[in-house]
Enzyme design. Structure first.
Site, PDB file in Angstrom:
ATOM      1  N   ASP A 152     -53.037 -11.761 -40.333  1.00 39.66           N
ATOM      2  CA  ASP A 152     -53.022 -11.051 -41.472  1.00 39.66           C
ATOM      3  C   ASP A 152     -52.537  -9.534 -41.337  1.00 39.66           C
ATOM      4  OD1 ASP A 152     -55.329 -10.632 -39.865  1.00 39.66           O
ATOM      5  OD2 ASP A 152     -56.448  -9.489 -41.693  1.00 39.66           O
TER       6      ASP A 152
ATOM      7  N   GLU B 256     -58.547 -10.138 -39.564  1.00 39.78           N
ATOM      8  CA  GLU B 256     -58.915  -9.046 -38.678  1.00 39.78           C
ATOM      9  C   GLU B 256     -59.140  -7.771 -39.580  1.00 39.78           C
ATOM     10  OE1 GLU B 256     -58.466  -5.699 -36.177  1.00 39.78           O
ATOM     11  OE2 GLU B 256     -57.207  -6.276 -37.596  1.00 39.78           O
TER      12      GLU B 256
HETATM   13  N1  BES Z   1     -54.445  -3.022 -34.561  1.00 40.89           N
HETATM   14  C1  BES Z   1     -55.419  -2.300 -35.219  1.00 40.89           C
HETATM   15  C2  BES Z   1     -56.298  -1.816 -34.185  1.00 40.89           C
HETATM   16  C3  BES Z   1     -55.620  -0.523 -33.819  1.00 40.89           C
HETATM   17  C4  BES Z   1     -55.333   0.571 -34.417  1.00 40.89           C
HETATM   18  C5  BES Z   1     -55.344  -0.588 -32.192  1.00 40.89           C
HETATM   19  C6  BES Z   1     -54.752   1.578 -33.738  1.00 40.89           C
HETATM   20  C7  BES Z   1     -54.634   0.753 -32.000  1.00 40.89           C
HETATM   21  C8  BES Z   1     -54.427   1.659 -32.561  1.00 40.89           C
HETATM   22  C9  BES Z   1     -56.284  -3.295 -36.077  1.00 40.89           C
HETATM   23  O1  BES Z   1     -55.306  -4.463 -36.680  1.00 40.89           O
HETATM   24  C10 BES Z   1     -56.737  -2.564 -37.197  1.00 40.89           C
HETATM   25  O2  BES Z   1     -56.305  -1.965 -37.740  1.00 40.89           O
HETATM   26  N2  BES Z   1     -58.077  -2.623 -37.182  1.00 40.89           N
HETATM   27  C11 BES Z   1     -58.908  -2.294 -38.348  1.00 40.89           C
HETATM   28  C12 BES Z   1     -60.297  -2.933 -37.998  1.00 40.89           C
HETATM   29  C13 BES Z   1     -61.227  -2.710 -39.285  1.00 40.89           C
HETATM   30  C14 BES Z   1     -60.544  -3.080 -40.609  1.00 40.89           C
HETATM   31  C15 BES Z   1     -62.392  -3.332 -38.979  1.00 40.89           C
HETATM   32  C16 BES Z   1     -59.158  -0.660 -37.999  1.00 40.89           C
HETATM   33  O3  BES Z   1     -59.134  -0.047 -36.894  1.00 40.89           O
HETATM   34  O4  BES Z   1     -59.090  -0.004 -39.008  1.00 40.89           O
HETATM   35 ZN    ZN Z   2     -54.051  -5.175 -35.584  1.00 36.34          ZN
END
Ligand code: BES
Ligand code: ZN
Length: 452
Positions: A85, A150
């Site tokens: 997603d 995710e």
């Molecule tokens: N890939 C990201 C996490 C991430 C962000 C890793 C920046 C390294 C650097 C992941 O897909 C993401 O955006 N996660 C969300 C999770 C939330 C919606 C629960 C986030 O961090 O906002």
């Molecule tokens: Zn991600």
């Protein structure tokens, strides 16, 4: 295998483009069918590369996709996880090229999901393909799991794990959904922040009012909401919610020293972001603030008249989305309760306040001495020809903690993204060099891990 990769690299890019063309935005109802289409597309790819027992599992939300190769008896099992997603694409007019019509430019592939996360887990698909096509077998067992939720907090995978512990049983879980410390620096991430995401609604009069006839005599929900938000932090950047810091695990001197050795330039960071000065919690360096300190940020705010020109109105309600990034050992549910209690306690009696806990996740701290982490560091050292650095990360991948707690498996965060990839933002992109080196890193990791 590296020859096979080089000979087929152009095709991989075309395949990745096909995947990127599917607008798999998990948060939007109108993309529900695209999510199913994307899951089926992936399942087909899994079958083609030689994974077995390929299945799409329906959930109450978006499907999970699973495939496996389990013909290495007495060898470890790697669970590979990724998410298909993507985030919404607004504001669309800020994209130089349409988000779901990927192009190659300046050695990068551009489009929504290129770095977060389709381009990154696709590297592991191609490494498995290389093993199965060239050698006809893998030196480890592989379980490949992709989810479509995710970006909305993994509600259904969270429920799926405890019911499918055997299916997902593994020695480590390999994930490429994070960033490298800097271009060309092999990076293994050992900690992620957690999250509590809240919505606050402030309700005033029973209808929108003329701001002249009524203004001054009744509370304005936007004004009151703004005051509430302003009271959540003090001038030194400390969060004022009572109890908020109670469970925060302090950084050790060793970690602080490690962060210092990474040589972060505040000046360059500020310049790259187009700000005159950085800002954050007093007493901490930028890396400490980003990676190891909890934060509170307003993500969006609505209320009143927002169209062109002026309209003199005193709105009947206003609302804001507020998220808090958490660090070990904070508990997202506990923080949500503290937040709600505090917000309600500081709101004046002249308005009604509703508070919702939208979603959240636990912060992650993984063991650095695990064999899987050591193998991963060795693998990236080989593929980059440089020493691997260990970093924390400010973002969140809440499901990783569920894997660790419920499956007793070790997370290996081998990210090939860059903070400058514009994830969640217009003009998202992923370097093709990183894409290639990521496939090689994945091949080397499988080799290194098979030796333990
Ligand atoms: N890939 C990201 C996490 C991430 C962000 C890793 C920046 C390294 C650097 C992941 O897909 C993401 O955006 N996660 C969300 C999770 C939330 C919606 C629960 C986030 O961090 O906002
Ligand atoms: Zn991600």
């Amino acid at each position: 295998m590296i020859n096979y990769l080089n000979n087929n690299f152009e095709n991989y890019i075309e395949e990745l483009k096909d995947l990127l063309r599917i607008p798999s935005i998990s948060s939007q109802e109108e993309n529900k069918n695209d999510m199913i289409r994307c899951a089926n597309f992936i399942a087909e790819k899994m079958r083609i590369i030689g994974l077995e027992n390929v299945n799409t599992f329906e959930t109450e939300g978006h499907p999970l996709v699973y495939g496996e190769w389990l013909h290495a008896p007495n060898k470890p099992t790697i669970l590979i996880y990724g998410h298909y997603d993507v985030q919404p694409v607004d504001p669309l007019d800020l994209w130089d090229n349409p988000p779901f019509d990927p192009i190659i430019k300046d050695g990068k592939i551009w489009g929504r999901g290129t770095s977060d996360d389709k381009g990154q887990w696709f590297m592991h698909m191609k490494s498995i393909e290389a093993f199965l096509k060239v050698k006809g077998e893998l030196p480890v067992n592989i379980k490949f799991l992709l989810e479509g939720e995710e970006e909305i907090g993994s509600p259904n995978l969270t429920k799926f794990i405890p019911k499918n512990k055997n299916l997902l049983k593994s020695d480590c879980v390999l994930i490429s959904d994070t960033s490298m410390y800097a271009p060309g620096i092999p990076t293994i991430t050992y900690a992620l922040r957690g999250l509590t995401y809240m919505e606050v609604e402030v309700i005033g009069p029973n209808r929108d009012l003329h701001s002249g006839s009524f203004g001054g005599g009744v509370a304005n929900p936007i004004n009151e909401l703004a005051k509430i938000i302003a009271q959540l932090q003090d001038k030194k950047g400390k969060i004022k919610i009572p109890g908020f810091y109670d469970d925060v695990l302090k950084l050790t001197q060793k970690e602080r020293d490690n962060f210092k050795r990474l040589k972060h330039s505040d000046k360059e960071f500020a310049k790259e972001l187009g700000v005159n000065q950085l800002q954050g919690e007093e007493g901490f360096t930028t890396l400490e603030r980003l990676w190891a300190r909890p934060t509170l940020d307003c993500n969006g705010i609505v209320g009143g008249y927002t169209e062109k020109g002026a309209k003199t109105v005193l709105p009947s309600k206003a609302s804001a989305k507020i998220s808090m990034r958490l660090v070990p050992n904070q508990d997202p549910k506990k923080i949500a309760k503290l937040f709600e209690k505090f917000v309600k306690s500081i709101a004046p009696k002249s308005v009604k306040v509703n508070v919702w806990d939208l979603h959240g996740g636990f912060p992650l701290l993984s063991p650095l001495n695990d064999k899987a982490i050591i193998a991963a560091a060795k693998a990236t050292e080989r593929s980059f020809g440089k020493k691997t650095v260990f970093t924390r990360e400010g973002g969140s991948i809440p499901i990783v903690v569920e894997f660790m707690k419920q499956l007793k498996t070790t997370p290996v965060l081998m990210g090939l993204g860059l903070d400058s990839d514009n994830i969640h933002s217009p003009n998202e992109h992923f370097s093709l060099e990183s894409f290639k080196i990521g496939i090689i890193s994945s091949i080397y990791f499988i080799e290194e891990y098979s030796k333990i």
